[in-house]
Scaffold this active site. Structure first.
Site, mmCIF file in Angstrom:
data_model
loop_
_atom_site.group_PDB
_atom_site.id
_atom_site.type_symbol
_atom_site.label_atom_id
_atom_site.label_comp_id
_atom_site.label_asym_id
_atom_site.label_seq_id
_atom_site.Cartn_x
_atom_site.Cartn_y
_atom_site.Cartn_z
ATOM 1 N N ASP A 176 8.980 -8.424 -22.755
ATOM 2 C CA ASP A 176 9.590 -7.907 -21.533
ATOM 3 C C ASP A 176 10.861 -7.128 -21.930
ATOM 4 O O ASP A 176 11.745 -7.680 -22.589
ATOM 5 C CB ASP A 176 9.916 -9.145 -20.677
ATOM 6 C CG ASP A 176 10.644 -8.830 -19.396
ATOM 7 O OD1 ASP A 176 11.167 -7.712 -19.252
ATOM 8 O OD2 ASP A 176 10.701 -9.739 -18.541
ATOM 9 N N ASN A 183 -3.265 -2.979 -2.858
ATOM 10 C CA ASN A 183 -2.347 -2.452 -1.844
ATOM 11 C C ASN A 183 -2.676 -1.005 -1.520
ATOM 12 O O ASN A 183 -2.419 -0.526 -0.423
ATOM 13 C CB ASN A 183 -0.910 -2.497 -2.365
ATOM 14 C CG ASN A 183 -0.460 -3.909 -2.635
ATOM 15 O OD1 ASN A 183 -0.504 -4.753 -1.738
ATOM 16 N ND2 ASN A 183 -0.068 -4.192 -3.860
ATOM 17 N N SER A 185 2.358 -8.389 -17.917
ATOM 18 C CA SER A 185 2.541 -9.157 -16.681
ATOM 19 C C SER A 185 1.646 -8.603 -15.574
ATOM 20 O O SER A 185 1.319 -9.307 -14.630
ATOM 21 C CB SER A 185 4.008 -9.128 -16.231
ATOM 22 O OG SER A 185 4.429 -7.807 -15.982
ATOM 23 N N ARG A 240 -2.134 12.093 2.259
ATOM 24 C CA ARG A 240 -1.441 11.962 0.974
ATOM 25 C C ARG A 240 -1.935 13.022 0.004
ATOM 26 O O ARG A 240 -3.032 13.552 0.145
ATOM 27 C CB ARG A 240 -1.694 10.573 0.351
ATOM 28 C CG ARG A 240 -1.150 9.401 1.145
ATOM 29 C CD ARG A 240 0.369 9.351 1.142
ATOM 30 N NE ARG A 240 0.873 8.177 1.847
ATOM 31 C CZ ARG A 240 1.111 8.116 3.162
ATOM 32 N NH1 ARG A 240 0.873 9.174 3.924
ATOM 33 N NH2 ARG A 240 1.593 7.005 3.699
ATOM 34 N N LEU A 247 -4.925 2.627 -1.271
ATOM 35 C CA LEU A 247 -6.178 2.996 -0.620
ATOM 36 C C LEU A 247 -7.357 3.091 -1.592
ATOM 37 O O LEU A 247 -8.406 2.481 -1.351
ATOM 38 C CB LEU A 247 -5.989 4.340 0.109
ATOM 39 C CG LEU A 247 -7.245 4.869 0.803
ATOM 40 C CD1 LEU A 247 -7.681 3.944 1.934
ATOM 41 C CD2 LEU A 247 -7.003 6.280 1.327
ATOM 42 N N LYS A 305 13.620 3.300 -7.795
ATOM 43 C CA LYS A 305 13.338 4.639 -8.336
ATOM 44 C C LYS A 305 14.519 5.579 -8.058
ATOM 45 O O LYS A 305 14.940 6.346 -8.927
ATOM 46 C CB LYS A 305 12.041 5.207 -7.748
ATOM 47 C CG LYS A 305 10.790 4.426 -8.108
ATOM 48 C CD LYS A 305 10.517 4.407 -9.612
ATOM 49 C CE LYS A 305 9.266 3.628 -9.974
ATOM 50 N NZ LYS A 305 9.115 3.423 -11.433
ATOM 51 N N SER A 355 8.782 8.557 -8.545
ATOM 52 C CA SER A 355 7.774 8.543 -7.482
ATOM 53 C C SER A 355 8.209 9.429 -6.331
ATOM 54 O O SER A 355 9.405 9.556 -6.043
ATOM 55 C CB SER A 355 7.634 7.105 -6.974
ATOM 56 O OG SER A 355 6.944 7.083 -5.753
ATOM 57 N N TYR A 406 11.415 -1.351 -3.833
ATOM 58 C CA TYR A 406 10.731 -0.642 -4.922
ATOM 59 C C TYR A 406 11.208 0.818 -4.972
ATOM 60 O O TYR A 406 11.589 1.334 -6.017
ATOM 61 C CB TYR A 406 9.203 -0.693 -4.722
ATOM 62 C CG TYR A 406 8.483 0.394 -5.462
ATOM 63 C CD1 TYR A 406 8.310 0.301 -6.840
ATOM 64 C CD2 TYR A 406 8.025 1.543 -4.809
ATOM 65 C CE1 TYR A 406 7.680 1.325 -7.549
ATOM 66 C CE2 TYR A 406 7.398 2.560 -5.499
ATOM 67 C CZ TYR A 406 7.231 2.446 -6.868
ATOM 68 O OH TYR A 406 6.626 3.464 -7.556
HETATM 69 N N1 UDP Z 1 -4.260 2.969 3.652
HETATM 70 C C1 UDP Z 1 -5.191 2.427 4.522
HETATM 71 N N2 UDP Z 1 -5.759 1.229 4.208
HETATM 72 C C2 UDP Z 1 -5.467 0.547 3.052
HETATM 73 C C3 UDP Z 1 -4.513 1.119 2.158
HETATM 74 C C4 UDP Z 1 -3.931 2.327 2.504
HETATM 75 O O1 UDP Z 1 -5.482 3.012 5.565
HETATM 76 O O2 UDP Z 1 -6.009 -0.541 2.821
HETATM 77 C C5 UDP Z 1 -3.644 4.273 3.976
HETATM 78 C C6 UDP Z 1 -2.136 4.253 4.075
HETATM 79 O O3 UDP Z 1 -1.741 3.929 5.397
HETATM 80 C C7 UDP Z 1 -1.775 5.691 3.669
HETATM 81 C C8 UDP Z 1 -2.855 6.042 2.642
HETATM 82 O O4 UDP Z 1 -3.940 5.148 2.893
HETATM 83 O O5 UDP Z 1 -1.906 6.569 4.770
HETATM 84 C C9 UDP Z 1 -2.402 5.886 1.205
HETATM 85 O O6 UDP Z 1 -1.883 4.593 1.029
HETATM 86 P P1 UDP Z 1 -1.443 4.071 -0.404
HETATM 87 O O7 UDP Z 1 -0.916 2.686 -0.235
HETATM 88 O O8 UDP Z 1 -2.586 4.259 -1.366
HETATM 89 O O9 UDP Z 1 -0.300 5.075 -0.851
HETATM 90 P P2 UDP Z 1 1.174 5.319 -0.234
HETATM 91 O O10 UDP Z 1 1.141 4.942 1.210
HETATM 92 O O11 UDP Z 1 2.079 4.475 -1.036
HETATM 93 O O12 UDP Z 1 1.418 6.773 -0.419
#
Ligand code: UDP
Length: 339
Positions: A58, A197, A34, A230, A199, A152, A124, A148
């Site tokens: 599934d 979604n 999926s 992170r 980074l 977890k 997570s 989500y």
């Molecule tokens: N982030 C960003 N732009 C994006 C995606 C993420 O600045 O398009 C930032 C986000 O605010 C965070 C970091 O990158 O500080 C990691 O985000 P990600 O979504 O990869 O992981 P998570 O937030 O779930 O730990």
């Protein structure tokens, strides 16, 4: 061991399949595709040189799950399968709770019926909630900021209660920090559907020219450069952590164990951009945008429990992570082919 890998065609699952085979285990994959492509399987077979049995359904289907355990000999399960998009979980909470919980129930019941009680669960660092103490240690209280994350937290609780009910269980919950990177071959990597979604895949798609620029979500956090921090961990180190956890619980006397899998190092958004530009030789244009709802300023692990109990260490640097991501992204600018 003969290990059933649920979600074995997914990003972390596929890298773990390679590590399991390298360590001498046999692998059976269950995936409903999926959120992954069947073409992953051929690439995995090419890298490992082994045929991979694949069951395509599934796991919320109780009858099919039962049938799988009745017809395959399985010693242990690594359970990756599940919905994982934070934002989508807020708009479709019922889908997330139903899918992630029902698949786990179905799996646990089939395991119990067939005397397979060794499980590694894909958890997570999101279970540390909105205002975590840093660095994050496994004994901090758990909570979540979105459906989500709650799945977890809930599944960890369910597994804890199951382990307490019957001391034949050997369960590990692995709390991942931020998995990034790709297999050194460049053949296997992260292939999000739609707009990424996370980074790293977004940065990679900007560098390869699929997207114009990155939005940096906030530069006014209480961090050294104001952007979010992170604990990025190479997916291959993470995969190795699963093999180490599996080997450990197979010998262990404790029904449930929880381990953080992270490097212990915090890296900011701007540092990721710089490292990616260096690795790729391409510019990564960005603009500062408002904070993303639900984001925390900083997240990084105390990985010392996994270091000492599993003799596992993250080995790869942020430069390695960016280089491997770039090899995958530049070789597969549109991700996996459909066929
Ligand atoms: N982030 C960003 N732009 C994006 C995606 C993420 O600045 O398009 C930032 C986000 O605010 C965070 C970091 O990158 O500080 C990691 O985000 P990600 O979504 O990869 O992981 P998570 O937030 O779930 O730990």
């Amino acid at each position: 061991m003969r290990v059933l890998v649920s979600g074995g065609a997914g990003y972390i699952g596929s890298h773990t399949v390679i590590r399991l085979i390298d360590a001498g285990h046999d692998v059976v994959i269950v995936d409903d595709f999926s959120n992954s492509k069947p073409t992953v399987i051929g690439r995995l077979e090419g890298i490992t040189g082994v045929h991979l049995p694949v069951h395509s359904f599934d796991l919320t289907d109780v009858d099919k799950t039962e049938h799988l355990f009745a017809h395959e000999s399985i010693d242990a399960v690594i359970h990756f399968a599940g919905f994982k998009a934070v934002g989508e979980s807020v708009s479709k909470p019922l889908d997330y709770y139903q899918n992630n919980l029902d698949s786990t129930f179905s799996l646990m019941r089939a395991m119990d019926r067939h005397d397979v009680r060794t499980l590694v669960f894909s958890s997570s660092a999101t279970v540390y909630g909105a205002e975590p103490q840093l660095p994050m240690t496994e004994d901090l209280p758990t909570s979540a900021t979105n459906p989500y994350g709650w799945t977890k937290v809930m599944i960890e609780q369910i597994l804890t209660d199951i382990a307490a009910s019957d001391d034949r269980w050997r369960i590990a919950a692995l709390r991942y920090f931020n998995p990034v990177g790709a297999h050194a071959s460049g053949e296997i990597g992260e292939d999000p559907s739609g707009i990424p979604n996370n980074l790293m895949p977004f940065v990679a798609q900007v560098a390869v020219g699929r997207r114009e620029k990155l939005s940096v979500f906030g530069d006014d956090y209480d961090t050294p450069d104001g952007t979010g921090v992170r604990d990025y961990i190479h997916v291959d180190d993470l995969a190795a952590g699963h093999v180490a956890a599996l080997d450990r619980i197979a010998k262990d006397s404790s029904p449930i164990s929880i381990w953080n899998l992270g490097t212990g190092q915090g890296v900011s958004v701007l540092e990721v951009i710089k490292a990616f530009e260096k690795a790729s030789g391409k510019p990564v244009p960005y603009e500062i945008a408002p904070r993303r709802v639900g984001d925390i300023a900083a997240s990084y692990a105390d990985p010392s429990r996994a270091n000492s109990e599993l003799n596992w260490y993250a080995t790869k640097t942020i430069d390695d992570m960016c280089e491997d991501t770039w090899r995958w992204q530049s070789g597969n600018p549109n991700g996996y082919p459909d066929a």
